[in-house]
Enzyme design. Structure first.
Site, short mmCIF file in Angstrom:
data_model
loop_
_atom_site.label_atom_id
_atom_site.label_comp_id
_atom_site.label_asym_id
_atom_site.label_seq_id
_atom_site.Cartn_x
_atom_site.Cartn_y
_atom_site.Cartn_z
N GLU A 204 0.91 -1.25 0.07
CA GLU A 204 -0.17 0.19 -0.03
C GLU A 204 0.96 1.15 -0.07
OE1 GLU A 204 -3.15 -0.24 3.10
OE2 GLU A 204 -4.10 -2.04 2.02
N GLU A 338 -4.84 -8.73 -0.12
CA GLU A 338 -5.35 -8.59 1.23
C GLU A 338 -6.83 -8.57 0.79
OE1 GLU A 338 -3.99 -5.49 3.76
OE2 GLU A 338 -2.01 -5.75 3.21
#
Ligand code: AHR
Length: 534
Positions: A204, A338
């Site tokens: 991220e 994820e």
């Protein structure tokens, strides 16, 4: 998507459309309704990569500490500090790959803190600000993988580390030559090089990984991809380490720009850098911050969450379309590393530990996502549910010496036969289940053929009130027997607890064969997996 998968999808959509029209004009019936399925096992699609059943274990709350690692001196039965009960449960899932050490944690992780006799005590500012003992480091992770029979997906620190630090970590783990780092590894108990299956280059990076623009991340990606090498001789020709770039985290214009930037650069990439995968993160949350309760909810919250989770299909379509533009040969995998439900923290727990219960709703949510990944098997070749133990949509929950297996665990167990099986198209009338103003498909199904020739079918009845009578026409197989299991429970919010661990567990289901027809009943709010042998 392969042609046969596209045909199957178009058929499904047409049939869903027809069903929507017909259901709108009839009052909902309570008796079991009929669903016609058609499986053509003579046509096969892409291989369903076993890595879509991957897991994610971050240094977060009790995900590792207490959940997996208790230390060798613990009274909880363990092997070199790793809980025996958790290892036994995970072995049954044949977990293909585990992503570690994060998550946001990865971009603040310095691997040298987690090796050797004297571990450095640091902080975990992302997750509760607690002390990170670094007792679970590289060797413990690799030992854990050895015990459960899984592969390593290591996320390196791009946010606060350096390319040199990451390159040295990979040399430490993978070289067989007698370098100083290899000697240090041997002195720490492992002379042989480790294998690293996947390398995550940042996490991220658009947010907790450093708030980078796509262009800035791209320049970092090229550097890390160039210098962070895997030296393991067993991974040079075969089993080459896959490099996974940070990808999108949603479906807005900023995310399509991210995917565009990375994939456009990939299209013309030089010999000096490469990627094999683009990650994508997508949690089922409805709105941030996560506010849905994981316990004591009703049918409305059940449908809201399932509606939200089905958005995974559009998200994959959107980013796959961009990837197809720059990589029509589908060399770069989309890795949903994820995913899962993210609810409000359980009252009384540390909010930074992301503790939530796991209900029948989560089992159904897991099955729907696994089905979506399987239908996109040509592009989606990896996925890691968040997370493995005690965190978010976990497989397992522990409390000191106690352990309980969640409804999601059982879905992963029932789906084991789909690992590396070949996708088989299924056409069906999905029908509609309606709650308030939310309309969902009433049924979902996938099929696959394993290497022994068995055809496996997974069917989910989303309707919490109505059983379905399935009549499946099986072509391309001469069926001799059909056996299977179904997972359901009294209520959509039924859970397994330490006191009552068997509320949501799979039970045998009876399936009849009549010539080439398979007939069975799908209980309301259930997931069923059937093996058809010939
Ligand atoms: O899984 C919890 C967190 O969610 C991860 O650390 C991060 O990558 C994501 O935002």
């Amino acid at each position: 998507m392969a042609l046969d998968q596209r045909v199957s999808l178009v058929l499904r959509l047409l049939l869903v459309g027809l069903a929507l029209t017909s259901v709108a004009s009839t009052a909902p019936a309570r008796a079991a309704e009929k669903v016609a399925l058609s499986v053509d096992a003579s046509t096969t699609g892409a291989k369903i990569d076993r890595n879509i059943f991957g897991q994610f274990a971050e240094h977060l709350g009790h995900g590792l500490y207490d959940g997996i690692w208790v230390g060798p001196d613990s009274t909880i039965p363990n092997t070199r500090g790793i809980r025996n009960d958790v290892v036994a449960a995970l072995k049954a899932l044949r977990v293909p790959i585990v992503r570690w050490p994060g998550g946001c944690f990865a971009d603040e992780y310095h691997w040298r803190n987690g090796i050797g006799a004297q571990r450095v005590l640091t902080l975990n500012p992302n997750w509760g600000g607690v002390i990170e003992p670094n007792a679970f480091g590289t060797h413990e992770f690799m030992d854990f993988l050895g015990q459960i029979g899984s592969e390593a997906y290591v996320s390196i620190n791009v946010g606060s580390g350096t390319a040199r630090e990451a390159a040295e970590w990979l040399e430490y783990m993978t070289t067989k030559e007698s370098t100083t780092l290899a000697k240090e590894r041997a002195a720490n108990g492992h002379p042989a090089p480790y294998e690293v299956g996947d390398l995550g280059i940042g996490n991220e990076s658009w947010a907790c990984g450093g708030n980078m623009t796509p262009e800035y991340y791209l320049s970092q990606l090229k550097i890390y991809s160039r210098f962070v090498r895997n030296f393991n001789p067993a991974q040079q020709d075969k089993k080459q380490m896959l490099k996974i770039a940070v990808g999108p985290g949603g479906d807005g214009p900023e995310w399509t720009e991210w995917t565009e930037t990375i994939m456009k650069a990939y299209q013309h990439h030089e010999w000096s850098w490469d990627i094999n995968g683009l990650s994508m993160h997508s949690y089922t949350v409805v709105r941030w911050p996560p506010s849905f309760a994981s316990v004591r909810f009703g049918e409305t919250e059940y449908t809201q969450i399932l509606k939200a989770t089905l958005a995974m299909e559009d998200l994959i379509n959107k980013h796959s379309a961009i990837m197809d533009k720059y990589d029509p040969q589908k060399r770069v995998a989309l890795v949903v590393d994820e995913w899962g439900a993210w609810y409000a923290p359980l009252p009384g727990t540390n909010p930074g530990f992301l503790v939530q219960q796991n209900s029948l709703r989560d089992a159904i949510l897991a099955a729907l996502n696994l089905n979506i990944f399987a239908r996109h098997a040509d592009r989606v070749r990896g996925a890691n549910i968040a997370q493995m133990v005690n965190v978010l949509q976990a497989m397992i929950m522990t409390d000191k010496e106690k352990m309980v297996l969640t409804p999601t665990y059982y879905v992963f167990k029932m789906y084991v036969p789909f690992q590396d099986a070949t996708f088989v198209p299924v056409a069906f009338d999905a029908g509609t289940y309606t709650k308030g103003d939310i309309k969902l498909p009433r049924v979902d199904a996938i099929a696959a053929r394993d290497t022994t020739g068995k055809v496996w079918m997974a069917m989910t009845n989303l309707d919490p009130n109505q059983a379905l009578e399935v009549e499946a026409n099986l072509a391309g197989i001469a069926p001799k027997s059909a056996t299977g299991e179904t997972l359901t429970a009294p209520k959509v919010d039924s859970v397994n607890t330490f006191e009552a661990p068997n509320t949501v567990v799979p039970k045998p289901v009876s399936a009849k064969l009549q010539g080439s027809k398979l007939i069975l009943k799908l209980e309301p709010k259930s997931v069923t997996v059937i093996a058809v042998e010939q």
